[in-house]
Design a protein around this motif. Structure first.
Motif, PDB file in Angstrom:
ATOM      1  N   PHE A  67      33.077  40.394 -33.534  1.00  9.59           N
ATOM      2  CA  PHE A  67      34.228  41.199 -33.955  1.00  9.59           C
ATOM      3  C   PHE A  67      35.540  40.699 -33.351  1.00  9.59           C
ATOM      4  CE2 PHE A  67      30.973  44.499 -34.983  1.00  9.59           C
ATOM      5  CZ  PHE A  67      31.343  44.697 -36.309  1.00  9.59           C
ATOM      6  N   GLY A  68      35.513  39.565 -32.646  1.00  8.24           N
ATOM      7  CA  GLY A  68      36.730  38.958 -32.114  1.00  8.24           C
ATOM      8  C   GLY A  68      37.123  39.419 -30.729  1.00  8.24           C
ATOM      9  N   GLY A  69      36.253  40.130 -30.027  1.00  4.21           N
ATOM     10  CA  GLY A  69      36.565  40.605 -28.690  1.00  4.21           C
ATOM     11  C   GLY A  69      36.105  39.648 -27.603  1.00  4.21           C
ATOM     12  N   GLU A  70      36.458  39.960 -26.383  1.00  5.03           N
ATOM     13  CA  GLU A  70      36.065  39.186 -25.205  1.00  5.03           C
ATOM     14  C   GLU A  70      35.634  40.141 -24.110  1.00  5.03           C
ATOM     15  OE1 GLU A  70      35.744  36.011 -25.006  1.00  5.03           O
ATOM     16  OE2 GLU A  70      36.764  35.400 -26.858  1.00  5.03           O
TER      17      GLU A  70
ATOM     18  N   ASP B 137      36.170  46.935 -23.549  1.00  6.27           N
ATOM     19  CA  ASP B 137      36.406  48.251 -24.137  1.00  6.27           C
ATOM     20  C   ASP B 137      37.441  48.199 -25.253  1.00  6.27           C
ATOM     21  OD1 ASP B 137      38.490  47.633 -22.394  1.00  6.27           O
ATOM     22  OD2 ASP B 137      38.811  49.721 -21.776  1.00  6.27           O
ATOM     23  N   SER B 138      37.741  47.025 -25.755  1.00  6.16           N
ATOM     24  CA  SER B 138      38.691  46.836 -26.848  1.00  6.16           C
ATOM     25  C   SER B 138      38.163  47.462 -28.129  1.00  6.16           C
ATOM     26  CB  SER B 138      38.920  45.345 -27.079  1.00  6.16           C
ATOM     27  OG  SER B 138      37.690  44.736 -27.454  1.00  6.16           O
TER      28      SER B 138
ATOM     29  N   ALA C  80      33.096  54.592 -27.088  1.00  5.83           N
ATOM     30  CA  ALA C  80      34.433  54.392 -26.527  1.00  5.83           C
ATOM     31  C   ALA C  80      34.514  54.865 -25.090  1.00  5.83           C
ATOM     32  CB  ALA C  80      35.469  55.122 -27.386  1.00  5.83           C
ATOM     33  N   ASP C  81      33.958  56.035 -24.794  1.00  6.54           N
ATOM     34  CA  ASP C  81      34.018  56.564 -23.433  1.00  6.54           C
ATOM     35  C   ASP C  81      33.185  55.735 -22.459  1.00  6.54           C
ATOM     36  OD1 ASP C  81      35.705  58.578 -24.259  1.00  6.54           O
ATOM     37  OD2 ASP C  81      34.146  60.121 -24.359  1.00  6.54           O
ATOM     38  N   ALA C  82      32.000  55.333 -22.888  1.00 10.90           N
ATOM     39  CA  ALA C  82      31.130  54.530 -22.020  1.00 10.90           C
ATOM     40  C   ALA C  82      31.782  53.190 -21.683  1.00 10.90           C
ATOM     41  CB  ALA C  82      29.785  54.304 -22.703  1.00 10.90           C
TER      42      ALA C  82
END
Length: 436
Positions: free
Chosen positions: A223-226, A238-239, A413-415
């Motif tokens: 998804f393009g995150g790191e 957490d992006s 999201a919270d975790a």
């Protein structure tokens, strides 16, 4: 089994003379045999070799060590195999006490921490004498992963990525083509829906490192995150990409494609028993599946769920341990051993690994390994844990977030937000601790 989560006393001139005399510059790129140091019959060198190959790969490493001992009577290797968790606990104490093994295999992400602590020693002379360079390797990340502060501490031995196993019998029962595993997110969800219609929960989602975290990290990158920012000073898992990735995995449970509370390894056992159709697991499971009577199965890259291809992986790398009183003869022998083992990488890959060297990946011998070849299709986009000192402590918080979300104890999201805040503090503390 893959992971849980230190200047040569030999002068450069001495080593270069020996290395060139053995044809070492061609050793990893050609078929020359390594030669043991010239010793009299009364001066045999004994090396100690530690690793964590307690799974199906244990039989393969034992066979290779036996072959080495037969081929090089002037050098004999005594090997100790430990569980990886025990291995990483024993090694520092052994070095401090002056009882260190001569050669070890470590995971890529364990090299910086052990280099920073002075447990393993630089291997720049070895890499230079062998003519090793980044272009020899199928992955630039696996080559860079052996470096710490500009010096080389690891020589790559293999890569072991995640992949997708599929149960052909289960797919057939659901009316799906057992020879065409899904490749995209849409195809995957359609298959899961069809399986669900037949009363089959197709993808059992494990809330543990093995392999829930590996699945999350793969999708985070898709998804393009790191996991962290470029300097590894702040956690970024957490992006939005991270939330999308973890939500997709949690939804497998919420939508009934996976049972809740999947126990450790229960997903893999269910796959063998025909209770699910797909298992995202490591290449190290290949030989275990071969031993299941009557099981019809195949392997493929994990599906592209996000906009880009990516998959979690790691690498075993040879390292030399720091010695209280370095013995030049043992250093020569250790390098001979590493060279010899690298020449036989195809035999090692049969244990459930994929090659790090381009020449091996392109060889007819490797191309004959059908299942390993499926995992190797992912080589251009395998991603590795950040190779910085102390990273395991920060990555453990990723495990925590995945566990809490998959078990329904917190929203994705919270975790992720709570875990990322803690991981950011860990990596900042590590920068101060190790001076990175």
């Amino acid at each position: 089994m893959p992971p849980s989560r230190f200047a040569s006393a030999l002068s450069r001139r001495h080593f270069m003379t020996w290395a060139l005399g053995t044809g070492a510059a061609a050793a990893l790129g050609g078929c020359q045999e390594s030669r043991a140091p010239r010793e009299s019959k009364d001066s045999k060198v004994t090396l100690t070799f530690w690793n964590g190959f307690t799974g199906g790969d244990g039989a393969y490493i034992k066979k290779l060590v036996e072959q080495f001992n037969q081929a090089t009577p002037g050098i004999q290797v005594k090997m100790n195999i430990y569980l990886w968790a025990d291995f990483f606990q024993k090694v520092p104490g052994a070095v401090i006490s002056g009882q260190a093994p001569d050669v070890c295999v470590m995971h890529l992400d364990g090299i910086p921490t052990n280099a920073a602590r002075g447990i393993i020693m630089p291997m720049d002379d070895l890499a230079q004498a062998l003519g090793l360079k980044a272009s020899d390797y199928t992955s630039q990340e696996v080559w860079q992963g052996g470096l710490y502060k500009g010096r080389r501490y690891g020589i790559p031995f293999d890569m072991h990525p995640l992949g997708m196993y599929y149960n052909k019998g289960v797919l057939r029962r659901a009316g799906l083509d057992p020879e065409k595993p899904p490749r995209t997110g849409d195809e995957y969800m359609a298959a899961l829906e069809q399986l669900k219609g037949k009363g089959i929960q197709g993808h059992w989602m494990a809330p543990f490192l093995f392999t829930g975290t590996f699945q999350f990290e793969s999708l985070l990158w898709q998804f393009g995150g790191e996991l962290f920012d470029p300097g590894v000073t702040r956690a970024t898992f957490d992006s939005d990409a991270g939330v999308r990735a973890l939500t997709w995995l949690v939804d497998l449970v919420k939508k009934g494609y996976s049972p809740p509370n999947v126990g450790q390894d229960a997903d893999f056992i269910a796959f063998q028993n025909g209770q699910n159709a797909f298992n995202w697991n490591g290449i190290w499971q290949l030989n275990a599946l071969d031993e299941v009577p009557g099981l019809e199965w195949g392997a493929a890259p994990i599906p592209r769920i996000g906009p880009q291809e990516a998959v979690w992986g790691n690498s075993h790398q040879f390292v030399l341990m720091r010695q209280r009183s370095p013995d030049p003869r043992k250093l020569e022998a250790a390098r001979t051993f590493i060279q010899w083992m690298s020449q036989r990488s195809v035999e090692w890959l049969e244990s459930g690994k994929i090659p790090v060297l381009q020449r091996v990946a392109e060889s007819p011998e490797f191309k004959s390994l059908e299942m390993q070849g499926q995992f190797a299709r992912q080589a251009p986009y395998i991603r590795f844990p950040p190779a910085v000192a102390g990273i395991s402590d920060a990555l453990a918080l990723v495990d925590k977030a995945v566990n809490q979300a998959v078990l329904g104890k917190a929203s994705p999201a919270d975790a992720l937000k709570a875990a990322a805040a803690q991981a950011t503090q860990v990596v900042r503390d590590n920068h101060e601790k190790y001076g990175d």
